[in-house]
Design a protein around this motif. Structure first.
Motif, short mmCIF file in Angstrom:
data_model
loop_
_atom_site.label_atom_id
_atom_site.label_comp_id
_atom_site.label_asym_id
_atom_site.label_seq_id
_atom_site.Cartn_x
_atom_site.Cartn_y
_atom_site.Cartn_z
N ALA A 200 -4.15 10.87 15.55
CA ALA A 200 -5.53 10.41 15.80
C ALA A 200 -6.43 11.02 14.73
CB ALA A 200 -5.99 10.81 17.19
N GLY A 201 -6.96 10.17 13.87
CA GLY A 201 -7.88 10.62 12.83
C GLY A 201 -7.24 11.43 11.73
N GLU A 202 -5.93 11.40 11.58
CA GLU A 202 -5.26 12.18 10.53
C GLU A 202 -5.35 11.49 9.17
OE1 GLU A 202 -1.22 13.30 11.28
OE2 GLU A 202 -1.73 14.15 13.22
N ARG A 203 -4.81 10.28 9.10
CA ARG A 203 -4.78 9.56 7.82
C ARG A 203 -6.16 9.03 7.47
NH1 ARG A 203 -4.49 4.28 6.49
NH2 ARG A 203 -3.99 3.63 8.59
N GLU A 204 -6.84 8.54 8.48
CA GLU A 204 -8.17 7.97 8.27
C GLU A 204 -9.02 8.24 9.51
OE1 GLU A 204 -10.02 3.56 7.48
OE2 GLU A 204 -8.07 4.04 6.61
N SER A 205 -10.23 8.69 9.30
CA SER A 205 -11.13 8.99 10.41
C SER A 205 -11.34 7.75 11.27
CB SER A 205 -12.47 9.48 9.85
OG SER A 205 -13.36 9.74 10.90
N GLY A 206 -11.24 7.94 12.59
CA GLY A 206 -11.48 6.83 13.51
C GLY A 206 -10.28 5.95 13.79
N VAL A 207 -9.12 6.27 13.18
CA VAL A 207 -7.92 5.46 13.37
C VAL A 207 -6.85 6.30 14.06
CG1 VAL A 207 -6.04 4.24 12.19
CG2 VAL A 207 -8.39 4.03 11.36
N ALA A 208 -6.20 5.70 15.06
CA ALA A 208 -5.07 6.34 15.74
C ALA A 208 -3.84 5.46 15.54
CB ALA A 208 -5.36 6.50 17.23
N SER A 209 -2.67 6.08 15.66
CA SER A 209 -1.43 5.31 15.49
C SER A 209 -0.28 5.96 16.24
CB SER A 209 -1.08 5.18 14.01
OG SER A 209 -0.75 6.44 13.46
N SER B 7 0.85 -1.20 0.00
CA SER B 7 0.00 0.00 0.00
C SER B 7 0.87 1.24 0.00
CB SER B 7 -0.89 0.03 1.25
OG SER B 7 -1.81 -1.00 1.23
N ARG B 8 0.47 2.22 -0.81
CA ARG B 8 1.17 3.48 -0.90
C ARG B 8 0.31 4.54 -0.23
NH1 ARG B 8 5.19 2.44 -4.18
NH2 ARG B 8 5.82 4.56 -4.60
N LEU B 9 0.85 5.18 0.79
CA LEU B 9 0.12 6.18 1.56
C LEU B 9 0.83 7.52 1.45
CD1 LEU B 9 -0.52 4.04 4.76
CD2 LEU B 9 -2.10 4.45 2.88
N PRO B 10 0.08 8.61 1.59
CA PRO B 10 0.71 9.93 1.49
C PRO B 10 1.62 10.21 2.68
CG PRO B 10 -1.57 10.15 2.18
CD PRO B 10 -1.36 8.69 1.84
N MET B 11 2.56 11.09 2.47
CA MET B 11 3.47 11.51 3.55
C MET B 11 2.93 12.77 4.23
SD MET B 11 6.29 9.69 3.96
CE MET B 11 7.47 10.87 4.55
N THR B 12 1.67 13.09 4.01
CA THR B 12 1.11 14.33 4.53
C THR B 12 0.27 14.15 5.79
OG1 THR B 12 -0.75 14.05 3.02
CG2 THR B 12 1.07 15.45 2.27
N ALA B 13 0.07 12.91 6.25
CA ALA B 13 -0.74 12.67 7.45
C ALA B 13 -0.37 11.33 8.05
CB ALA B 13 -2.23 12.68 7.09
N GLY B 14 -0.53 11.24 9.36
CA GLY B 14 -0.30 9.99 10.07
C GLY B 14 1.04 9.96 10.77
N SER B 15 1.13 9.14 11.80
CA SER B 15 2.35 9.08 12.60
C SER B 15 3.53 8.53 11.81
CB SER B 15 2.12 8.25 13.87
OG SER B 15 1.85 6.90 13.56
N GLY B 16 3.31 7.55 10.94
CA GLY B 16 4.40 7.01 10.12
C GLY B 16 4.99 8.06 9.21
N ALA B 17 4.14 8.89 8.63
CA ALA B 17 4.61 9.97 7.76
C ALA B 17 5.43 10.97 8.57
CB ALA B 17 3.42 10.67 7.11
N LYS B 18 4.98 11.31 9.77
CA LYS B 18 5.72 12.25 10.62
C LYS B 18 7.12 11.74 10.92
CE LYS B 18 1.58 13.90 12.97
NZ LYS B 18 0.84 13.86 14.24
N VAL B 19 7.21 10.46 11.27
CA VAL B 19 8.52 9.89 11.60
C VAL B 19 9.44 9.90 10.38
CG1 VAL B 19 9.67 7.69 12.14
CG2 VAL B 19 7.80 8.51 13.57
N LEU B 20 8.96 9.42 9.26
CA LEU B 20 9.81 9.38 8.07
C LEU B 20 10.20 10.78 7.60
CD1 LEU B 20 8.00 6.51 6.15
CD2 LEU B 20 10.25 6.41 7.27
#
Length: 191
Positions: free
Chosen positions: A134-143, A86-99
């Motif tokens: 929390a809710g950045e990449r996908e509503s209702g999902v935290a990471s 899966s290819r996800l944007p680098m604009t949201a989510g904890s994984g994107a922040k770390v990378l």
């Protein structure tokens, strides 16, 4: 003309100087080939899943996207399934922040222009050593995510735990930061 066609199918890509280079689809095709980071992670990810009871992923940055290169899911219950490849944007989510926190400054500037977080957020991620969302990449999902470093100390991937906000809360770092950092360190030691 052939090269342009291969570029459309992501088998070739152009670098910033306009020179042709292998495209990201070649890496995806070779996903079954030996990958030291993925292999090291697959010895650690199942234990992290047992500790958290949640979905666990490993991401690698490719340009302005992150790609899931390994994932393990809990055997039952509601999950945040991210299939390998899966290819996800680098604009949201904890994984994107770390990378992005450890990416080169030019790449960070380009991505930050469209992201849900700021340079100040990335500074905090570098200081703390992990990120949460929390809710950045996908509503209702935290990471929560942490960097994985190679033997030279360079950040080569991000390890993440994700799941429903209702179950893991809006601040999963308070619960799992120590376990996540230990897992990232275990992968680092295997590299």
């Amino acid at each position: 003309r052939l090269a342009a066609g291969l570029e459309i199918h992501r088998l070739l890509a152009r670098d910033t100087a306009g020179q042709w280079r292998p495209g990201p689809a070649l890496a995806e095709l070779g996903a079954g080939a030996a990958d030291a980071v993925r292999d090291a992670a697959m010895t650690v990810l199942p234990r992290l899943r047992e500790i958290t009871g949640e979905s666990v992923q490993l991401y690698r940055r490719e340009g302005t996207e992150r790609v899931c290169i390994a994932a393990v899911e809990p055997p039952s219950g509601l999950r945040d399934t991210v299939p390998v490849g899966s290819r996800l944007p680098m604009t949201a989510g904890s994984g994107a922040k770390v990378l992005l926190a450890w990416a080169d400054p030019a790449t960070a500037r380009i991505i930050l222009a469209d992201s849900d977080f700021t340079d100040r957020t990335l500074l905090e991620v570098r200081r703390r050593g992990w990120a949460q969302s929390a809710g950045e990449r996908e509503s209702g999902v935290a990471s929560i995510s942490a960097p994985v470093r190679d033997s030279a100390g360079k950040v080569v991937a991000a390890i993440s735990v994700s799941g429903p906000i209702d179950r893991i809360g809006r601040r999963p770092g308070a619960r799992w930061a120590a376990d996540l950092l230990a897992a990232a360190d275990a992968i680092h030691k295997r590299l």
